[in-house]
Design a protein around this motif. Sequence first.
Motif, PDB file in Angstrom:
ATOM      1  N   GLU A 561      16.559   5.301  -1.653  1.00  0.00           N
ATOM      2  CA  GLU A 561      15.306   4.586  -1.368  1.00  0.00           C
ATOM      3  C   GLU A 561      14.114   5.511  -1.660  1.00  0.00           C
ATOM      4  O   GLU A 561      13.686   6.289  -0.802  1.00  0.00           O
ATOM      5  CB  GLU A 561      15.294   4.175   0.112  1.00  0.00           C
ATOM      6  CG  GLU A 561      14.033   3.472   0.555  1.00  0.00           C
ATOM      7  CD  GLU A 561      13.854   3.514   2.095  1.00  0.00           C
ATOM      8  OE1 GLU A 561      14.624   4.257   2.766  1.00  0.00           O
ATOM      9  OE2 GLU A 561      12.923   2.852   2.588  1.00  0.00           O
ATOM     10  N   PRO A 562      13.554   5.483  -2.878  1.00  0.00           N
ATOM     11  CA  PRO A 562      12.361   6.303  -3.138  1.00  0.00           C
ATOM     12  C   PRO A 562      11.226   5.864  -2.221  1.00  0.00           C
ATOM     13  O   PRO A 562      11.094   4.673  -1.918  1.00  0.00           O
ATOM     14  CB  PRO A 562      12.022   6.003  -4.599  1.00  0.00           C
ATOM     15  CG  PRO A 562      13.261   5.417  -5.194  1.00  0.00           C
ATOM     16  CD  PRO A 562      13.915   4.677  -4.061  1.00  0.00           C
ATOM     17  N   LEU A 563      10.441   6.815  -1.761  1.00  0.00           N
ATOM     18  CA  LEU A 563       9.387   6.517  -0.774  1.00  0.00           C
ATOM     19  C   LEU A 563       7.994   6.761  -1.340  1.00  0.00           C
ATOM     20  O   LEU A 563       7.800   7.695  -2.130  1.00  0.00           O
ATOM     21  CB  LEU A 563       9.584   7.410   0.464  1.00  0.00           C
ATOM     22  CG  LEU A 563      10.910   7.262   1.235  1.00  0.00           C
ATOM     23  CD1 LEU A 563      10.958   8.285   2.370  1.00  0.00           C
ATOM     24  CD2 LEU A 563      11.075   5.829   1.750  1.00  0.00           C
ATOM     25  N   THR A 564       7.035   5.978  -0.882  1.00  0.00           N
ATOM     26  CA  THR A 564       5.625   6.238  -1.222  1.00  0.00           C
ATOM     27  C   THR A 564       5.105   7.322  -0.271  1.00  0.00           C
ATOM     28  O   THR A 564       5.747   7.637   0.733  1.00  0.00           O
ATOM     29  CB  THR A 564       4.781   4.968  -1.001  1.00  0.00           C
ATOM     30  OG1 THR A 564       4.788   4.679   0.423  1.00  0.00           O
ATOM     31  CG2 THR A 564       5.320   3.792  -1.791  1.00  0.00           C
ATOM     32  N   LEU A 565       3.942   7.880  -0.604  1.00  0.00           N
ATOM     33  CA  LEU A 565       3.338   8.904   0.270  1.00  0.00           C
ATOM     34  C   LEU A 565       3.096   8.324   1.652  1.00  0.00           C
ATOM     35  O   LEU A 565       3.336   8.988   2.675  1.00  0.00           O
ATOM     36  CB  LEU A 565       2.016   9.386  -0.331  1.00  0.00           C
ATOM     37  CG  LEU A 565       2.101  10.244  -1.599  1.00  0.00           C
ATOM     38  CD1 LEU A 565       0.702  10.560  -2.096  1.00  0.00           C
ATOM     39  CD2 LEU A 565       2.883  11.521  -1.333  1.00  0.00           C
ATOM     40  N   GLU A 566       2.621   7.084   1.706  1.00  0.00           N
ATOM     41  CA  GLU A 566       2.334   6.456   3.005  1.00  0.00           C
ATOM     42  C   GLU A 566       3.608   6.358   3.826  1.00  0.00           C
ATOM     43  O   GLU A 566       3.624   6.669   5.025  1.00  0.00           O
ATOM     44  CB  GLU A 566       1.732   5.053   2.792  1.00  0.00           C
ATOM     45  CG  GLU A 566       0.284   5.046   2.310  1.00  0.00           C
ATOM     46  CD  GLU A 566       0.167   5.426   0.839  1.00  0.00           C
ATOM     47  OE1 GLU A 566       1.208   5.478   0.144  1.00  0.00           O
ATOM     48  OE2 GLU A 566      -0.962   5.726   0.381  1.00  0.00           O
ATOM     49  N   GLU A 567       4.722   5.967   3.155  1.00  0.00           N
ATOM     50  CA  GLU A 567       5.984   5.832   3.890  1.00  0.00           C
ATOM     51  C   GLU A 567       6.464   7.191   4.404  1.00  0.00           C
ATOM     52  O   GLU A 567       6.902   7.337   5.532  1.00  0.00           O
ATOM     53  CB  GLU A 567       7.043   5.191   2.974  1.00  0.00           C
ATOM     54  CG  GLU A 567       6.808   3.718   2.721  1.00  0.00           C
ATOM     55  CD  GLU A 567       7.658   3.163   1.569  1.00  0.00           C
ATOM     56  OE1 GLU A 567       8.034   3.982   0.674  1.00  0.00           O
ATOM     57  OE2 GLU A 567       7.934   1.950   1.552  1.00  0.00           O
ATOM     58  N   VAL A 568       6.307   8.223   3.561  1.00  0.00           N
ATOM     59  CA  VAL A 568       6.715   9.574   4.006  1.00  0.00           C
ATOM     60  C   VAL A 568       5.863   9.994   5.200  1.00  0.00           C
ATOM     61  O   VAL A 568       6.370  10.456   6.222  1.00  0.00           O
ATOM     62  CB  VAL A 568       6.573  10.611   2.868  1.00  0.00           C
ATOM     63  CG1 VAL A 568       6.882  12.022   3.385  1.00  0.00           C
ATOM     64  CG2 VAL A 568       7.485  10.260   1.703  1.00  0.00           C
ATOM     65  N   ALA A 569       4.552   9.767   5.101  1.00  0.00           N
ATOM     66  CA  ALA A 569       3.646  10.171   6.189  1.00  0.00           C
ATOM     67  C   ALA A 569       3.993   9.430   7.471  1.00  0.00           C
ATOM     68  O   ALA A 569       4.065  10.014   8.548  1.00  0.00           O
ATOM     69  CB  ALA A 569       2.205   9.909   5.780  1.00  0.00           C
ATOM     70  N   ASP A 570       4.269   8.125   7.353  1.00  0.00           N
ATOM     71  CA  ASP A 570       4.613   7.350   8.554  1.00  0.00           C
ATOM     72  C   ASP A 570       5.904   7.880   9.172  1.00  0.00           C
ATOM     73  O   ASP A 570       5.993   8.093  10.380  1.00  0.00           O
ATOM     74  CB  ASP A 570       4.791   5.876   8.193  1.00  0.00           C
ATOM     75  CG  ASP A 570       3.433   5.215   7.897  1.00  0.00           C
ATOM     76  OD1 ASP A 570       3.414   4.146   7.285  1.00  0.00           O
ATOM     77  OD2 ASP A 570       2.400   5.837   8.280  1.00  0.00           O
ATOM     78  N   ARG A 571       6.899   8.129   8.336  1.00  0.00           N
ATOM     79  CA  ARG A 571       8.188   8.567   8.893  1.00  0.00           C
ATOM     80  C   ARG A 571       8.124   9.992   9.446  1.00  0.00           C
ATOM     81  O   ARG A 571       8.937  10.405  10.259  1.00  0.00           O
ATOM     82  CB  ARG A 571       9.269   8.470   7.821  1.00  0.00           C
ATOM     83  CG  ARG A 571       9.483   7.023   7.388  1.00  0.00           C
ATOM     84  CD  ARG A 571      10.642   6.840   6.438  1.00  0.00           C
ATOM     85  NE  ARG A 571      10.644   5.501   5.869  1.00  0.00           N
ATOM     86  CZ  ARG A 571      11.664   5.010   5.142  1.00  0.00           C
ATOM     87  NH1 ARG A 571      12.740   5.773   4.911  1.00  0.00           N
ATOM     88  NH2 ARG A 571      11.599   3.798   4.647  1.00  0.00           N
ATOM     89  N   CYS A 572       7.122  10.761   8.984  1.00  0.00           N
ATOM     90  CA  CYS A 572       6.896  12.103   9.551  1.00  0.00           C
ATOM     91  C   CYS A 572       6.017  12.020  10.797  1.00  0.00           C
ATOM     92  O   CYS A 572       5.710  13.045  11.406  1.00  0.00           O
ATOM     93  CB  CYS A 572       6.205  12.996   8.540  1.00  0.00           C
ATOM     94  SG  CYS A 572       7.243  13.519   7.183  1.00  0.00           S
ATOM     95  N   HIS A 573       5.630  10.775  11.120  1.00  0.00           N
ATOM     96  CA  HIS A 573       4.677  10.560  12.237  1.00  0.00           C
ATOM     97  C   HIS A 573       3.423  11.425  12.034  1.00  0.00           C
ATOM     98  O   HIS A 573       2.919  12.052  12.962  1.00  0.00           O
ATOM     99  CB  HIS A 573       5.343  10.923  13.587  1.00  0.00           C
ATOM    100  CG  HIS A 573       6.685  10.294  13.756  1.00  0.00           C
ATOM    101  ND1 HIS A 573       6.849   8.918  13.832  1.00  0.00           N
ATOM    102  CD2 HIS A 573       7.934  10.831  13.782  1.00  0.00           C
ATOM    103  CE1 HIS A 573       8.148   8.639  13.927  1.00  0.00           C
ATOM    104  NE2 HIS A 573       8.827   9.780  13.902  1.00  0.00           N
ATOM    105  N   GLY A 599       5.550   6.638 -10.927  1.00  0.00           N
ATOM    106  CA  GLY A 599       4.176   7.151 -10.875  1.00  0.00           C
ATOM    107  C   GLY A 599       4.117   8.628 -11.229  1.00  0.00           C
ATOM    108  O   GLY A 599       5.055   9.201 -11.777  1.00  0.00           O
ATOM    109  N   SER A 600       2.972   9.249 -10.879  1.00  0.00           N
ATOM    110  CA  SER A 600       2.790  10.669 -11.198  1.00  0.00           C
ATOM    111  C   SER A 600       1.860  11.276 -10.155  1.00  0.00           C
ATOM    112  O   SER A 600       1.116  10.560  -9.463  1.00  0.00           O
ATOM    113  CB  SER A 600       2.139  10.824 -12.577  1.00  0.00           C
ATOM    114  OG  SER A 600       0.747  10.497 -12.447  1.00  0.00           O
ATOM    115  N   CYS A 601       1.903  12.610 -10.077  1.00  0.00           N
ATOM    116  CA  CYS A 601       1.060  13.297  -9.087  1.00  0.00           C
ATOM    117  C   CYS A 601      -0.411  13.102  -9.404  1.00  0.00           C
ATOM    118  O   CYS A 601      -1.267  13.258  -8.535  1.00  0.00           O
ATOM    119  CB  CYS A 601       1.407  14.785  -9.057  1.00  0.00           C
ATOM    120  SG  CYS A 601       2.997  15.087  -8.269  1.00  0.00           S
TER     121      CYS A 601
END
Length: 621
Positions: A561-573, A599-601
Amino acid sequence: SLPGLCPSSPSLKPKHNRISKPIPSLPKHSLAFSTQSNPNSKPVATQSVAREISADLSKMNNVGVLKTAKQGGLEKDPKALWRRYVDWLYQHKELGLYLDVSRIGFSDEFVAEMEPRFQAAFKTMEELEKGAIANPDEGRMVGHYWLRNAKLAPNSFLRIQIEKTLDAVCKFADDVISGKIKPPTSPEGRFTQILSVGIGGSALGPQFVAEALAPDNPPLKLSFIDNTDPAGIDHQIAQLGSELASTLVIVISKSGGTPETRNGLLEVQKAFCEAGLDFSKQGVAITQENSLLDNTAKIEGWVARFPMFDWVGGRTSEMSAVGLLPAALQGIDIREMLVGATMMDDATRSTVLRNNPAALLGLCWYWASDGVGSKDMVVLPYKDSLLLLFSRYLQQLVMESLGKEFDLDGNRVNQGISVYGNKGSTDQHAYIQQLREGVHNFFVTFIEVLRDRPPGHDWELEPGVTCGDYLFGMLQGTRSALYANDRESITVTVQEVTTRTVGALIALYERAVGIYAALININAYHQPGVEAGKKAAGEVLALQKRVLAVLNEASCKEPVEPLTLEEVADRCHAPGDIEMIYKIIEHMAANDRALIAEGSCGSPHSLKVFLGECNVDELYA
Ligand SMILES: O=P(O)(O)OC[C@H]1O[C@H](O)[C@H](O)[C@@H](O)[C@@H]1O
């Protein structure tokens, strides 16, 4: 307003017919005097006004003594300048060291105003050397002066520690150089290289002394790992190549826990392991007793351990084992370096300003930078071998000592003097243009070495002129050109670069920083600002671990499941850390530790990332 301040007055007519803005009406105590090199400019404040200002200033509560307003521009009359030069010239006969402060425009009134502060500073220095808690923020004594004259130490225990450590350093160096202490397996049958692992004050002193004093063919060649840059570490280890087997690794860290130094050690130990070498047979530790590093070296049975003392700061540790051991291993006469420092310490204990070179430097710094660091200190050694001493070493000594947010009374002062420079005449081809004609936000310190080459080695590249004459001419020419445009400068002159003069120069600037710190009422011996950076770095690494854990979990799913930055941030609380999370992912992707699925950086919102492989163990860690 005072006579002569009116913009229409002939003495202030601008040199280039530009429309000069009318001078705003100035509050009484901040008279601004033209420092233009306009020949007609005359002191605009009358003596009575100057006396009135001076009387009021003395009542003003401020960081330091506000300097009496400059009387007109700098002195330009050659005869008067020569008198000033001779009058203020400081000479240390035995060391062959001169200090010229004549091109700093302090007035007699200023010197008089500062006298009580200097007497107080001398008293502070005296108490410091007697063992006062001169570093109140850390509750420590400040004892780097005792390192070169153990009799000064406040008790016999410290005196014996200092003497024993010096003797141990000398003996160890002799045994390594003679081959009595040698690596277990090396073609040469002796140590031929030193690899110093340390950072900040645990590197800068050894680095500049090696550059200034190491012989062309030292018994052991010194190299440095002074950062946590993997490529830099790889380069140093690659440079050693097979000589790793005959390399003595000296790990230097007063605290024994600095991350960059610890990383360097682990990387070097990995290289030893890969080369089939036993690191413990080639490792030396210089650190405070019972530090993490000290205990590691003890448990692993390293070749030797040397103590660092809590009353010696990193930036003033060159005369401790930190500087003495690497120097001695290169065949440098460290006792001579200590003698030079002792001789300078004796001179800088004088309570007569004109006879104290460190106090004279403090006077110049205060005048030139208004006691608040309003001007930068540009340092130009006209000698290649002194580049590191007067650039990176002095930069740390001055800026880490003086760059403080609060003074000793808790007032927010944001003090400091910025230091930069490399060497002359090279820098004349880099930034002297701005110094001569650009923003006037600096004063210069020239370092002059009179002896160009060892006796008998000089050579005229044209009739009557040597290469060294050019260097001399460039220094003097730059000094004159800057002064002609009202740029102030100090000149420190030594006969030649010797172990003794290097020791003296270190001592001169250590004392100058101490005296200046007393003048501006700050603690020169702690570095709270550094801790803030270290703490923040720890937080980034902690966040990185959480990011890796979140990506790992998503990568162990079927399908991944590739994650978006928002998803990573949410899961990192940590939604508020999304930018740092983006930077972490960017760094990991650049090192093939995170894969970009979409996408790309360059367009963060398009990014979708995952890990190349699922680490099941990590899932339940
Ligand atoms: O010798 P260490 O404890 O490893 O510290 C190395 C350096 O760390 C910090 O940056 C301090 O501000 C420096 O003064 C010190 O020299």
